[in-house]
Design an enzyme around this catalytic site. Structure first.
Site, PDB file in Angstrom:
ATOM      1  N   ASP A 188       0.825  -1.189   0.000  1.00  0.00           N
ATOM      2  CA  ASP A 188       0.000   0.000   0.000  1.00  0.00           C
ATOM      3  C   ASP A 188       0.871   1.255   0.000  1.00  0.00           C
ATOM      4  O   ASP A 188       1.642   1.478   0.933  1.00  0.00           O
ATOM      5  CB  ASP A 188      -0.881  -0.053   1.257  1.00  0.00           C
ATOM      6  N   THR A 248      -2.948   5.636  -4.306  1.00  0.00           N
ATOM      7  CA  THR A 248      -1.856   6.411  -3.711  1.00  0.00           C
ATOM      8  C   THR A 248      -0.544   6.206  -4.462  1.00  0.00           C
ATOM      9  O   THR A 248       0.200   7.160  -4.687  1.00  0.00           O
ATOM     10  CB  THR A 248      -1.651   6.050  -2.230  1.00  0.00           C
ATOM     11  N   THR A 249      -0.283   4.978  -4.861  1.00  0.00           N
ATOM     12  CA  THR A 249       0.963   4.720  -5.579  1.00  0.00           C
ATOM     13  C   THR A 249       0.936   5.437  -6.923  1.00  0.00           C
ATOM     14  O   THR A 249       1.921   6.058  -7.341  1.00  0.00           O
ATOM     15  CB  THR A 249       1.157   3.208  -5.798  1.00  0.00           C
ATOM     16  N   ASP A 268      -9.365   0.006   1.441  1.00  0.00           N
ATOM     17  CA  ASP A 268      -9.305   0.636   0.117  1.00  0.00           C
ATOM     18  C   ASP A 268     -10.508   0.220  -0.720  1.00  0.00           C
ATOM     19  O   ASP A 268     -11.151   1.050  -1.363  1.00  0.00           O
ATOM     20  CB  ASP A 268      -8.031   0.204  -0.639  1.00  0.00           C
TER      21      ASP A 268
HETATM   22  P1  ADP Z   1      -2.523   2.358  -6.242  1.00  0.00           P
HETATM   23  O1  ADP Z   1      -1.909   2.581  -4.886  1.00  0.00           O
HETATM   24  O2  ADP Z   1      -2.234   3.492  -7.157  1.00  0.00           O
HETATM   25  O3  ADP Z   1      -3.952   1.979  -6.176  1.00  0.00           O
HETATM   26  P2  ADP Z   1      -2.070  -0.345  -7.044  1.00  0.00           P
HETATM   27  O4  ADP Z   1      -0.866  -1.148  -6.708  1.00  0.00           O
HETATM   28  O5  ADP Z   1      -3.340  -0.684  -6.377  1.00  0.00           O
HETATM   29  O6  ADP Z   1      -1.696   1.147  -6.844  1.00  0.00           O
HETATM   30  O7  ADP Z   1      -2.265  -0.460  -8.624  1.00  0.00           O
HETATM   31  C1  ADP Z   1      -3.294   0.178  -9.296  1.00  0.00           C
HETATM   32  C2  ADP Z   1      -3.137  -0.012 -10.788  1.00  0.00           C
HETATM   33  O8  ADP Z   1      -3.188  -1.399 -11.134  1.00  0.00           O
HETATM   34  C3  ADP Z   1      -4.257   0.655 -11.570  1.00  0.00           C
HETATM   35  O9  ADP Z   1      -3.705   1.347 -12.647  1.00  0.00           O
HETATM   36  C4  ADP Z   1      -5.111  -0.500 -12.028  1.00  0.00           C
HETATM   37  O10 ADP Z   1      -5.803  -0.235 -13.225  1.00  0.00           O
HETATM   38  C5  ADP Z   1      -4.085  -1.573 -12.211  1.00  0.00           C
HETATM   39  N1  ADP Z   1      -4.673  -2.915 -12.160  1.00  0.00           N
HETATM   40  C6  ADP Z   1      -5.340  -3.477 -11.137  1.00  0.00           C
HETATM   41  N2  ADP Z   1      -5.752  -4.732 -11.436  1.00  0.00           N
HETATM   42  C7  ADP Z   1      -5.314  -4.970 -12.690  1.00  0.00           C
HETATM   43  C8  ADP Z   1      -5.405  -6.094 -13.578  1.00  0.00           C
HETATM   44  N3  ADP Z   1      -6.030  -7.209 -13.222  1.00  0.00           N
HETATM   45  N4  ADP Z   1      -4.832  -5.981 -14.774  1.00  0.00           N
HETATM   46  C9  ADP Z   1      -4.192  -4.870 -15.140  1.00  0.00           C
HETATM   47  N5  ADP Z   1      -4.056  -3.772 -14.354  1.00  0.00           N
HETATM   48  C10 ADP Z   1      -4.616  -3.819 -13.155  1.00  0.00           C
HETATM   49 MG    MG Z   2      -4.827   0.311  -5.351  1.00  0.00          MG
END
Ligand code: ADP
Ligand code: MG
Length: 559
Positions: A66, A99-100, A392
Site C-alpha cells: 500500500d 496512492t501509488t 481501500d
Molecule cells: P494504487 O496505490 O495506485 O492503487 P495499485 O498497486 O493498487 O496502486 O495499482 C493500481 C493499478 O493497477 C491501476 O492502474 C489498475 O488499473 C491496475 N490494475 C489493477 N488490477 C489490474 C489487472 N487485473 N490488470 C491490469 N491492471 C490492473
Molecule cells: Mg490500489
C-alpha cells in the site's frame, strides 16, 4: 551598526552555519528528493507489484503493498520528500486508493520537468503547462468515464477486485469483494432526489488472527473483542436490553486527597458498608433500567461484578471508546454518562452472542444500523495487510455507488488521456506546449510501470497501447497476465473515476509546488550541496537507499 559603516560589505542576515541553495541547484535538489520518493513505491504498482517490508526503530515489521502505508512508515526526513508523501496522504483521504499512482505520476512529472529545465525552459512555463494539462485531463476523464448502474453488484464487485489485486486479499477476492459490496450496500441510502449516500462510518473492519482468510465474514452489527467480567455471567443474551455506559461502575471517590482515618474496627466496617451500599445501589439502578447487558467503557468494581452476575446481567468492562460509539449506532442507543439520570429509553435492543472460539461478542442490533467485516487470517501481518486492502476496496466501492462513474484500468485511461493531451497540446502556444506534452508522457508512466512490474517489455506494451488508442479503442489497457492489449473494462479491471481524477490533480499540484521553489534556505547544514554527484546518490531505486536521505534532515523546520 557596524555593518552599515562597512558600506561595501553585504548585509548578513543569515545565521552562521546556515546554508542556501538557489535557482537551478535548488530545483535539481528538490526534484531529486521528490523522485527518490516516487522511485521507492514504483515497484509496488499494479497487480504484479511487489511488497515492501518496513522495519521501524522499535523493530516492528509491516509487510505491505500500500503506497501510503509505505511512505508514512518510512522515516522520511526531507522537506521536499515530505511534500510528495503528502500527495499520498491526500489521495488516501480523498479517494482511499490510487496512492501509488499519484506519487508515481508526481515523480514522473518532475523527472520530465527536469529535462525541460535543462533545455532552459523557465519553471513558470512548465508550471503553467502542467496546470493546463491537469485541468484538461480532468475534463477528459469525465468524458472517458463509463456511467454504471450502481445497483449492478457485478460491476461493484469488479471495482472491489481491481483495487484488491496485488494485495493479500487477492487470493480470496471473490469472497472479499462480496463482503465489501454487501457491506457498502447495507449502509447506502437513497435520498429523495435519487442520489446514493454511503456512510462508511457504519462499516467497521475488525480483525482476528488464528483462522484462515476464508473464514472472514460480514456481520449485521458489531464485534466486541472482550470477555464477560465475571465467570458466572451468562455469555449469550437474546432479545436483550443493552446499556452503554461511559462512567465507571465503581465507588465514587470523594475529594481526591481526603484521608479517611479509621480509629477502630467498627468505623472501618461502617466505611466498607458505605462503599458496598454505593455499588449495590448502582447495580440496582442498572437493574431498574431493565438492562440485561452492560457495555462499560470504564472499570467495574469486583463487588459490582459480583452483584451484576447475581442479577444474571452480562457485563463487559473497559470496552474501547470506538466500540461503544459503534455499538450506539448498531443499537440505536444512547451512551449513558450518569446512571442517576439514565432512562430506559437510553438502552438499545438486540442479541448478544459469542463466536465459536468463545473469544468475541457479536452484537446484533434491532434499532440501529451498522455492519462489521470480520477479517480472519493466520497471523497479524496477514490480517493487517488484509485490513488495508479491504479498507481501500470499501472506499472505492462507496465512491462508485455514490458517483456512478468508472474507468477502464490497466493503463487504459492513462494512455487515452496521454493521446488526448497530445492533441490538446497543439492548441497551446509557446513553451507551455512542451509542458503539456511532458504531462502526457508522464501519465504513460502508469502502463509502462504496470508492464515493467509484470516482467513485460514496457516499450512494446506502450507501442501496442498507443496503436490501439489511435485506432479508437478507448478502453484498451494491459492484461498483465498475457501481455496483450484488451478492453480492460470488459475484462473486469474497473476503477472509480473520482480516484483517478484526484490522483492526477494532486500529482500535478505537488509537482508544481516543488517547481516553484527556487531558493532553499536551511538553518542547519544542508549536506548535499546540490552537486550532480550527490543528486545521483539520491536517485535511488529502492528502500535500502532511503536512509541516505537523512543527511538532508537539517532543513527540517525551514520549508
Ligand atoms: P494504487 O496505490 O495506485 O492503487 P495499485 O498497486 O493498487 O496502486 O495499482 C493500481 C493499478 O493497477 C491501476 O492502474 C489498475 O488499473 C491496475 N490494475 C489493477 N488490477 C489490474 C489487472 N487485473 N490488470 C491490469 N491492471 C490492473
Ligand atoms: Mg490500489
Amino acid at each position: 551598526m557596524s555593518q552599515r559603516m562597512q558600506g561595501a560589505q553585504p548585509l548578513i542576515v543569515m545565521s552562521e552555519g546556515a546554508q542556501r541553495v538557489k535557482d537551478k541547484d535548488a530545483q535539481e535538489y528538490n526534484i531529486a528528493a521528490a523522485r527518490a520518493v516516487a522511485e521507492a513505491v514504483r515497484s509496488t504498482l499494479g497487480p504484479k507489484g511487489m511488497d515492501k517490508m518496513l522495519v521501524d526503530s522499535m523493530g516492528s515489521v509491516t509487510v505491505t503493498n500500500d503506497g501510503v502505508t509505505i511512505l508514512t512508515e518510512m522515516d522520511i526526513d526531507n522537506p521536499t520528500a515530505e511534500m510528495i508523501v503528502e500527495v499520498a496522504e491526500t489521495q488516501e483521504d480523498e479517494a482511499g486508493d490510487g496512492t501509488t499512482t499519484a506519487v508515481a505520476i508526481a515523480g514522473e512529472l518532475l523527472k520530465n520537468a527536469q529535462d525541460l529545465l535543462e533545455q532552459d525552459i523557465h519553471p513558470t512555463a512548465i508550471i503553467k503547462g502542467y496546470h493546463l494539462a491537469s485541468e484538461r485531463a480532468r475534463a477528459e476523464v469525465d468524458d472517458i468515464a463509463e456511467t454504471v448502474d450502481t445497483d449492478d453488484e457485478e460491476i461493484l464487485r469488479r471495482v472491489a477486485e481491481t483495487s484488491m489485486t496485488g494485495k493479500g486479499a487477492e487470493y480470496n477476492k471473490e469472497l472479499f469483494s462480496e463482503l465489501v459490496v454487501d457491506a457498502v450496500r447495507s449502509v447506502t441510502v437513497e435520498t429523495d432526489d435519487g442520489e446514493n449516500v454511503v456512510d462508511l462510518e457504519f462499516v467497521k473492519v475488525e480483525t482476528q488472527t488464528g483462522q484462515s482468510a476464508e473464514q472472514s465474514e460480514l456481520l449485521a452489527g458489531a464485534v466486541i473483542d472482550k470477555d464477560p467480567v465475571h465467570d458466572d455471567m451468562p455469555r449469550i443474551k437474546e432479545d436483550a436490553n443493552i446499556l452503554l455506559i461511559n462512567e465507571p461502575i465503581e465507588v465514587e471517590e470523594t475529594d481526591v486527597d481526603t484521608e479517611v482515618s479509621v480509629s477502630d474496627p467498627e468505623q472501618l466496617q461502617k466505611f466498607l458498608d458505605q462503599e458496598e451500599d454505593q455499588l449495590r445501589r448502582k447495580v440496582e439502578q442498572i437493574k431498574e433500567l431493565g438492562a440485561d447487558v452492560v457495555f462499560c467503557q470504564k472499570g467495574i468494581d469486583d463487588l459490582a461484578q459480583h452483584f451484576l452476575a447475581r442479577e444474571g446481567i452480562l457485563a463487559v468492562r473497559r470496552a474501547k471508546k470506538s466500540d461503544i460509539e459503534f455499538l450506539k449506532e448498531v443499537l440505536g442507543a444512547s451512551i449513558v454518562s450518569d446512571l442517576d439520570s439514565a432512562e430506559p429509553d437510553d438502552l438499545g435492543f438486540g442479541t448478544v452472542t459469542r463466536d465459536i472460539n468463545d473469544e468475541l461478542f457479536y452484537v446484533e442490533g434491532y434499532g440501529g444500523h451498522g455492519v462489521t467485516i470480520l477479517l480472519r487470517g493466520s497471523t497479524d501481518h496477514v490480517v493487517d495487510e488484509l485490513e488495508r486492502s479491504i479498507s481501500d476496496a470499501l472506499e472505492v466501492v462507496a465512491q462508485t455507488v455514490s458517483d456512478g462513474r468508472t474507468l477502464p484500468g490497466g493503463g487504459a485511461v492513462e494512455t487515452e488521456l496521454a493521446r488526448r493531451l497530445r492533441d490538446y497540446a497543439d492548441s497551446v502556444s509557446g513553451r507551455e506546449q512542451l509542458a503539456v506534452e511532458a504531462f502526457a508522457d508522464s501519465l504513460e508512466l502508469v502502463p509502462r510501470v504496470l508492464a515493467e512490474n509484470a516482467g513485460l517489455d514496457s516499450i512494446d506494451t506502450l507501442v501496442d497501447l498507443r496503436a490501439a488508442h489511435e485506432d479508437g479503442q478507448i478502453r484498451a489497457g494491459l492484461n498483465v497476465d498475457t501481455g496483450d492489449v484488451e478492453d480492460t473494462f470488459d475484462a473486469g479491471v474497473i476503477e472509480p473515476a473520482h480516484a483517478k481524477e484526484q490522483a492526477i490533480a494532486s500529482a500535478a499540484e505537488a509537482a508544481n509546488l516543488v517547481l516553484k521553489i527556487d531558493d532553499i534556505i536551511a538553518a542547519g547544514d544542508l549536506s548535499t550541496g546540490g552537486s550532480d554527484d550527490e543528486m545521483d546518490d539520491m536517485d535511488m531505486g529502492g528502500m535500502g537507499g532511503m536512509g541516505g536521505m537523512g543527511g538532508m534532515g537539517g532543513m527540517g523546520g525551514m520549508m
